[in-house]
Design a protein around this motif. Structure first.
Motif, PDB file in Angstrom:
ATOM      1  N   TRP A 138       0.840  -1.201   0.000  1.00  0.00           N
ATOM      2  CA  TRP A 138       0.000   0.000   0.000  1.00  0.00           C
ATOM      3  C   TRP A 138       0.886   1.267   0.000  1.00  0.00           C
ATOM      4  CZ3 TRP A 138      -0.734   4.121   3.395  1.00  0.00           C
ATOM      5  CH2 TRP A 138      -1.879   4.896   3.160  1.00  0.00           C
ATOM      6  N   ILE A 139       1.931   1.233   0.802  1.00  0.00           N
ATOM      7  CA  ILE A 139       2.834   2.396   0.849  1.00  0.00           C
ATOM      8  C   ILE A 139       3.478   2.600  -0.525  1.00  0.00           C
ATOM      9  CG2 ILE A 139       4.904   3.401   1.913  1.00  0.00           C
ATOM     10  CD1 ILE A 139       4.160   1.763   4.479  1.00  0.00           C
ATOM     11  N   PHE A 140       3.864   1.484  -1.160  1.00  0.00           N
ATOM     12  CA  PHE A 140       4.457   1.611  -2.491  1.00  0.00           C
ATOM     13  C   PHE A 140       3.474   2.319  -3.445  1.00  0.00           C
ATOM     14  CE2 PHE A 140       5.256   0.449  -6.841  1.00  0.00           C
ATOM     15  CZ  PHE A 140       6.627   0.625  -6.955  1.00  0.00           C
ATOM     16  N   LEU A 141       2.213   1.925  -3.371  1.00  0.00           N
ATOM     17  CA  LEU A 141       1.217   2.559  -4.255  1.00  0.00           C
ATOM     18  C   LEU A 141       1.121   4.064  -3.994  1.00  0.00           C
ATOM     19  CD1 LEU A 141      -1.740  -0.012  -4.328  1.00  0.00           C
ATOM     20  CD2 LEU A 141       0.043   0.387  -6.048  1.00  0.00           C
ATOM     21  N   GLN A 142       1.248   4.451  -2.725  1.00  0.00           N
ATOM     22  CA  GLN A 142       1.187   5.889  -2.417  1.00  0.00           C
ATOM     23  C   GLN A 142       2.408   6.600  -3.015  1.00  0.00           C
ATOM     24  OE1 GLN A 142      -1.839   6.374  -1.196  1.00  0.00           O
ATOM     25  NE2 GLN A 142      -1.805   4.133  -1.074  1.00  0.00           N
ATOM     26  N   PHE A 143       3.544   5.945  -2.944  1.00  0.00           N
ATOM     27  CA  PHE A 143       4.752   6.513  -3.569  1.00  0.00           C
ATOM     28  C   PHE A 143       4.492   6.706  -5.058  1.00  0.00           C
ATOM     29  CE2 PHE A 143       7.619   4.862  -0.059  1.00  0.00           C
ATOM     30  CZ  PHE A 143       8.194   6.077   0.247  1.00  0.00           C
ATOM     31  N   PHE A 144       3.917   5.670  -5.678  1.00  0.00           N
ATOM     32  CA  PHE A 144       3.660   5.740  -7.115  1.00  0.00           C
ATOM     33  C   PHE A 144       2.698   6.884  -7.435  1.00  0.00           C
ATOM     34  CE2 PHE A 144       1.179   4.616 -10.893  1.00  0.00           C
ATOM     35  CZ  PHE A 144       2.201   4.492 -11.825  1.00  0.00           C
ATOM     36  N   LYS A 145       1.639   6.962  -6.629  1.00  0.00           N
ATOM     37  CA  LYS A 145       0.635   8.003  -6.897  1.00  0.00           C
ATOM     38  C   LYS A 145       1.208   9.404  -6.761  1.00  0.00           C
ATOM     39  CE  LYS A 145      -3.214   5.053  -5.858  1.00  0.00           C
ATOM     40  NZ  LYS A 145      -4.060   4.515  -4.808  1.00  0.00           N
ATOM     41  N   HIS A 584      -2.049   1.507 -21.559  1.00  0.00           N
ATOM     42  CA  HIS A 584      -2.048   2.517 -20.498  1.00  0.00           C
ATOM     43  C   HIS A 584      -0.790   2.539 -19.640  1.00  0.00           C
ATOM     44  CE1 HIS A 584      -6.387   2.063 -21.431  1.00  0.00           C
ATOM     45  NE2 HIS A 584      -6.250   3.379 -21.470  1.00  0.00           N
ATOM     46  N   GLY A 585       0.175   1.779 -20.079  1.00  0.00           N
ATOM     47  CA  GLY A 585       1.439   1.808 -19.340  1.00  0.00           C
ATOM     48  C   GLY A 585       1.287   1.210 -17.947  1.00  0.00           C
ATOM     49  N   TRP A 586       2.072   1.704 -17.010  1.00  0.00           N
ATOM     50  CA  TRP A 586       2.055   1.147 -15.657  1.00  0.00           C
ATOM     51  C   TRP A 586       0.852   1.642 -14.875  1.00  0.00           C
ATOM     52  CZ3 TRP A 586       4.434  -3.001 -14.308  1.00  0.00           C
ATOM     53  CH2 TRP A 586       5.622  -3.361 -14.969  1.00  0.00           C
ATOM     54  N   GLN A 587       0.071   0.693 -14.382  1.00  0.00           N
ATOM     55  CA  GLN A 587      -1.121   1.017 -13.607  1.00  0.00           C
ATOM     56  C   GLN A 587      -0.996   0.402 -12.215  1.00  0.00           C
ATOM     57  OE1 GLN A 587      -3.794   2.903 -14.438  1.00  0.00           O
ATOM     58  NE2 GLN A 587      -2.643   3.424 -16.277  1.00  0.00           N
ATOM     59  N   PRO A 588      -1.407   1.149 -11.190  1.00  0.00           N
ATOM     60  CA  PRO A 588      -1.339   0.560  -9.846  1.00  0.00           C
ATOM     61  C   PRO A 588      -2.449  -0.472  -9.649  1.00  0.00           C
ATOM     62  CG  PRO A 588      -2.278   2.768  -9.755  1.00  0.00           C
ATOM     63  CD  PRO A 588      -1.861   2.548 -11.184  1.00  0.00           C
ATOM     64  N   VAL A 589      -2.161  -1.496  -8.891  1.00  0.00           N
ATOM     65  CA  VAL A 589      -3.197  -2.464  -8.499  1.00  0.00           C
ATOM     66  C   VAL A 589      -4.205  -1.696  -7.631  1.00  0.00           C
ATOM     67  CG1 VAL A 589      -3.590  -4.419  -6.957  1.00  0.00           C
ATOM     68  CG2 VAL A 589      -1.680  -4.468  -8.567  1.00  0.00           C
ATOM     69  N   PRO A 590      -5.505  -1.864  -7.852  1.00  0.00           N
ATOM     70  CA  PRO A 590      -6.470  -1.159  -6.992  1.00  0.00           C
ATOM     71  C   PRO A 590      -6.245  -1.534  -5.528  1.00  0.00           C
ATOM     72  CG  PRO A 590      -7.576  -2.168  -8.869  1.00  0.00           C
ATOM     73  CD  PRO A 590      -6.171  -2.667  -8.893  1.00  0.00           C
TER      74      PRO A 590
END
Ligand code: ANZ
Length: 954
Positions: A138-145, A584-590
């Motif tokens: 989840w933290i990784f996704l926040q970094f990505f966002k 769409h390139g790299w997309q985060p997992v929901p």
């Protein structure tokens, strides 16, 4: 008498603590909170290492002391369980890492419990538990966002046998840190975390925390902030320019060549113009095999190849200079290109000497004295002056004149200043004659100017002297007499070259001597501009910005810290929760789909293309794009070892939460960590990474604090008995289980803390642990002296008056020393003090139970089992940290002053309250008193109690 049966008692106490939940950290309490943290271990198959337990024992002592001081303590433990050894074990045996991890953590937990550490086991975490790594993902996704996780093609270190990309720090001497196999550089698309965006805050906020100074310095150096400028150099007869990063634009007139890193694009761009391209290409191939550390090592011989056929134009001198490719310039720092200034940079100097390139001095050296009698006085202004310095050679021998100053600790050449209309040369000759008497010096050479800032002791001023330097040879020995005035100031000495180097005290004189006798001396400091056109004579610091403007450069802040390569081609790591869609390139997992669990695999071997084994599981890899529902693929890279440990301190606050990372209120209550102890080897990576994650989590409203750790300390390593690092291959590993079995946990803990200064590396000594056990037995045996009721002996005398140095003073001194020493992590001296107290108690006939309980309370954090047992036996509690009475600490002694006819002749310590008779007896035995009294007749003795005794004699 009964010996202390640690086997029985330790188990019993551990059961008692567990049953009574003594170490439970309560969320929210009226008591103040205290959060003690140790680095959670990687649960290896080998079991607990002695190095782990040094840190854990120390923080257990702190935790136990804090509880006794009335704090609500959180002291948690968990497992940092992703990692290569478990994966390698799976590769070999086919046993799933999950299974191996469970077995290993069970073993570690058992071992930790056997040592009586007061962890709150309710808070236990495991980074490989999907309930935990859900939040790492989840933290990784926040970094990505937030745009802080991005993909980039990176030259990475590739381990040829593990078939995996390694971070720089995982490569030691060009080899894989884990398997020892060879590595090479490969380009690969990698996930990156933009830690450099936080570099400035990571640096600045070090001011807010209480870390050991050496830890702060390591962090600062690792971040490596460097303020410099970017300057463009035109390539002759081409449209290309090369930009360099330099911290010394003031030296640009001395840039006599330029160097590019092997990967610099100009080489490819000007391929056709480079006449020796083949040679260049060969060199570049070689360079790729070397690690960065190796390439930048100052001691390594410099290598490089000139790019023949192309030249750069120095924008300051407008002259053409050659261009080299050399591996001492790194592509990953600055612009990957430098202007080389051999006169003022060591690496450039080495390189220029080897390749015969011009060395041009553009800064005259300037030395400032900061220590000694001539250290510059901070509050005084500088008085500038032109000055001369003369090196004078003997008329027939290879000897030179030195001046040895008489009133100050100075040893110099002949110096002075031109008077009236004298030229510098005339002034130099006049000084030689005046100071040495020699009449016929002949000027042979003028040397480079040197500047010097120092405090002129005889004149009492801060001097900024600009020395012109002359070399003279004496024609003959004809000498006139030296004036007494000059003779009083200094003495003339003749010195051989070897002696001269040791003789000269000011740094500036030594520099001049070396330059004169050994040849060109590189100078890397600030100074006065020379050979730099209109900037000549300017202070180099000021010239930095003037020259930057002059050549059209711009300021640039550069960090040595790089963005963090966050991809690994492992199986046993957190899957990176990203999906790649062609459209769409790299997309985060929901987020609702987290955690992305590690699927089962048959083989743990990386694929031949170097991808993780996950890439082979087609039904896991193939997935729908979260955006368009079209076909897409999961990321198969996993996270590096450091991921789970970058935020674990937050999870401890609420380790079981299934809905969020941790409850806000609990985080507010427990954070920050009050005291974090761990190894120095984690100072640069783990500490920096976790500070970075915490800052990011603070920015997105998760962590309540900007800095996760208030205080950070570090332990030294425990070495094997042979003084070497403990390792299986050396066979010098001490097994904690065995020590506990043979000596008990308390003896183990005590010895580990007694072994030596906590921050230093110390070899284990099996005789030492025997000593710890003996000490505990002594404490145990003291029981027989305990009088539960009275402080009088059978005859009704207060037995505590038996000793002059009463136990009370020692007790209070011990409370103070042990309390203070624990706070400063001087555990070894705290234990020494306890030993002194126990020895004194052994000498007493009887002991009050209250005194004994004080000893046991102080001992309890170190040796909790025996202490807890004794407390139960004698019905006292271990729940308050003892306080000392500062009045009682004072030794009950004073310094008796002895006078003879009113003159002080002696003074020495005696017990308070001694009588005149006792004082006379003691003083008359003293040597000094005997000497001064001699045969004199004592007429009267004046005695002032607790102060002095005066013998009045005839
Ligand atoms: C000219 C010069 C003259 C330099 C001088 C130093 C002394 P820090 O302080 O670590 O930032 N440099 C720049 N980029 C480099 C690279 N990619 N690889 C190797 N060296 C590089 O160091 C900055 C200095 O390191 C720069 O300033 C540059 O050399 C060199 F008397 O430029 B200097």
């Amino acid at each position: 008498m009964e010996q202390y049966n640690f086997k029985k008692i330790e188990k019993k106490r551990q059961r008692y603590w567990e049953k009574n939940k003594f170490f439970l950290a309560k969320d929210f309490s009226k008591k103040p909170k205290y959060y003690c943290l140790v680095e959670f271990p990687y649960p290896s198959a080998e079991g607990l290492h002695i190095g782990h337990t040094r840190s854990y024992t120390a923080m257990d002592i702190i935790s136990r002391k804090r509880r006794m001081e009335g704090y609500n303590v959180l002291f948690p433990m968990g497992w940092d369980a992703f990692g290569l050894p478990t994966e390698n074990y799976a590769l070999k045996t086919g046993i799933h890492p999950k299974v191996a991890t469970k077995k290993n953590t069970d073993n570690f937990r058992r071992q930790l419990k056997s040592l009586g550490f007061s962890f709150d086991w309710n808070k236990e975490i495991n980074t490989t538990d999907p309930n935990y790594y859900k939040w790492t993902q989840w933290i990784f996704l926040q970094f990505f966002k937030k745009g802080l996780a991005y993909k980039k093609k990176m030259p990475i270190n590739w381990c040829l046998s593990c078939k995996i990309g390694l971070a720089n720090e995982e490569v030691v001497d060009g080899r894989c840190e884990r398997c020892g196999g060879p590595t090479e550089k490969r380009e690969k698309e990698q996930w990156m975390l933009a830690i450099t965006k936080y570099a400035d805050r990571l640096l600045k906020d070090l001011d807010k925390v209480d870390y050991l100074e050496k830890i702060k310095i390591q962090q600062q150096n690792w971040i490596g902030k460097s303020e410099g400028v970017l300057i463009k150099f035109q390539i002759s007869n081409s449209k290309f320019q090369v930009e360099v990063f330099t911290t010394r634009p003031d030296t640009i007139f001395g840039a006599t060549y330029m160097v590019l890193a092997s990967e610099h694009t100009l080489i490819e761009n000007l391929k056709l113009k480079i006449k020796n391209y083949e040679e260049v290409e060969k060199y570049i191939k070689q360079a790729k095999k070397k690690s960065e550390l190796h390439r930048t090592d100052l001691a390594k011989e410099k290598t490089g190849v000139e790019l023949k056929g192309i030249k750069a134009i120095n924008p300051a001198t407008k002259k053409e200079i050659p261009i080299f490719v050399a591996d001492y310039v790194l592509s990953s720092y600055g612009t990957g290109a430098i202007m080389a200034v051999p006169a003022h940079d060591e690496r450039d100097f080495e390189f220029a000497k080897k390749y015969n390139l011009p060395i041009k001095r553009v800064i005259e050296s300037c030395f400032m004295t900061t220590v000694g009698p001539d250290a510059v006085r901070k509050n005084l202004p500088f008085v500038e002056r032109e000055a001369i310095m003369a090196i004078v050679k003997h008329w027939s021998e290879d000897k030179y004149i030195g001046l040895k100053w008489k009133k100050v600790d100075w040893q110099t050449f002949i110096t002075g200043g031109p008077e009236n209309n004298q030229t510098q040369e005339e002034a130099a000759i006049a000084e030689i004659i005046e100071e040495t008497g020699y009449l016929h010096p002949k000027l042979v050479k003028r040397l480079e100017k040197v500047h010097s800032k120092f405090f002129h002791v005889p004149k009492n001023i801060n001097r900024f002297a600009h020395f012109s330097i002359f070399y003279f040879e004496l024609q003959d020995d004809e000498q006139k007499e030296i004036f007494q005035d000059d003779q009083d100031i200094h003495e003339v000495v003749w010195l051989s070259p070897e002696k001269m180097e040791k003789f000269l005290t000011p740094e500036s004189h030594l520099f001049i001597w070396k330059e004169f006798y050994k040849g060109f001396q590189i100078y890397t400091g600030e100074g006065i501009m020379v050979n730099s056109g209109k900037f000549d004579g300017m202070d180099s610091e000021k010239a930095k910005w003037e020259i930057t403007k002059f050549v059209g450069g711009k300021k640039q802040v550069q960090y040595h810290l790089r963005d963090w390569i966050f991809s690994r081609q492992h199986y046993w790591g957190e899957p990176i929760p990203m999906i790649h869609c062609e459209k769409h390139g790299w997309q985060p997992v929901p987020e609702k789909d987290l955690p992305i669990k590690l699927p089962e695999v048959k083989k743990y071997q990386p694929t031949d293309t170097g991808e993780s084994p996950l890439a082979n599981i087609k039904n896991w890899v193939n997935i729908k794009c979260p955006k368009c529902r079209g076909s897409a693929k999961r990321e198969t890279d996993t996270m590096p070892n450091w991921a789970g440990s970058s935020w674990y301190f937050l999870r401890y606050a609420d380790s079981k939460n299934k809905k969020i990372l941790a409850d806000k209120k609990k985080l507010n209550y427990w954070m920050p960590v009050d005291w974090y102890n761990g190894g120095m080897e984690h100072t640069t990576l783990h500490l920096l990474y976790s500070r970075f994650w915490n800052k990011f989590l603070y920015d997105i409203g998760i962590s309540p604090v900007t800095e996760p750790y208030k205080k950070r300390t570090s332990q030294g390593m425990i070495l094997g008995e042979d003084g070497e690092k403990m390792s299986k291959s050396r066979g010098n590993v001490v097994n904690p289980d065995e020590v506990v079995r043979n000596f008990g946990a308390d003896a183990y803990r005590l010895y580990q803390m007694f072994i030596g200064p906590f921050d230093q590396a110390i070899p284990w000594d099996s005789r030492g642990i025997e000593g710890a056990k003996r000490f505990l037995n002594k404490v145990w045996k003291l029981r027989s002296k305990i009088s539960l009721s009275s402080i009088t002996d059978t005859k009704g005398n207060d037995f505590r008056k038996q000793n002059l140095a009463s136990l009370e003073t020692l007790l209070h001194q011990t409370i103070k020393k042990v309390s203070d020493d624990i706070e400063e992590m001087k555990f070894n001296t705290a234990i020494s003090q306890l030993m002194i107290l126990v020895n004194a108690m052994e000498k007493e006939k009887q002991l009050r139970v209250t005194d004994y309980s004080l000893l046991i309370n102080l001992l309890s954090p170190f040796a909790p089992h025996i202490s807890s047992e004794l407390a139960e036996k004698f019905k006292f509690k271990i729940d308050k940290w003892p306080k000392y009475d500062s009045q009682k600490i004072k030794e009950k002694i004073f310094e008796l002053v002895v006078q003879i006819n009113g003159k002080v002749r002696d003074r020495f310590e005696v017990p308070m309250g001694i009588s005149q008779k006792e004082a006379e007896e003691l003083t008359l035995k003293r040597e000094n008193v005997k000497k001064y009294l001699g045969n004199k007749k004592v007429k009267k003795v004046i005695f002032v109690p607790n102060r002095l005794i005066n013998y009045v004699c005839s």
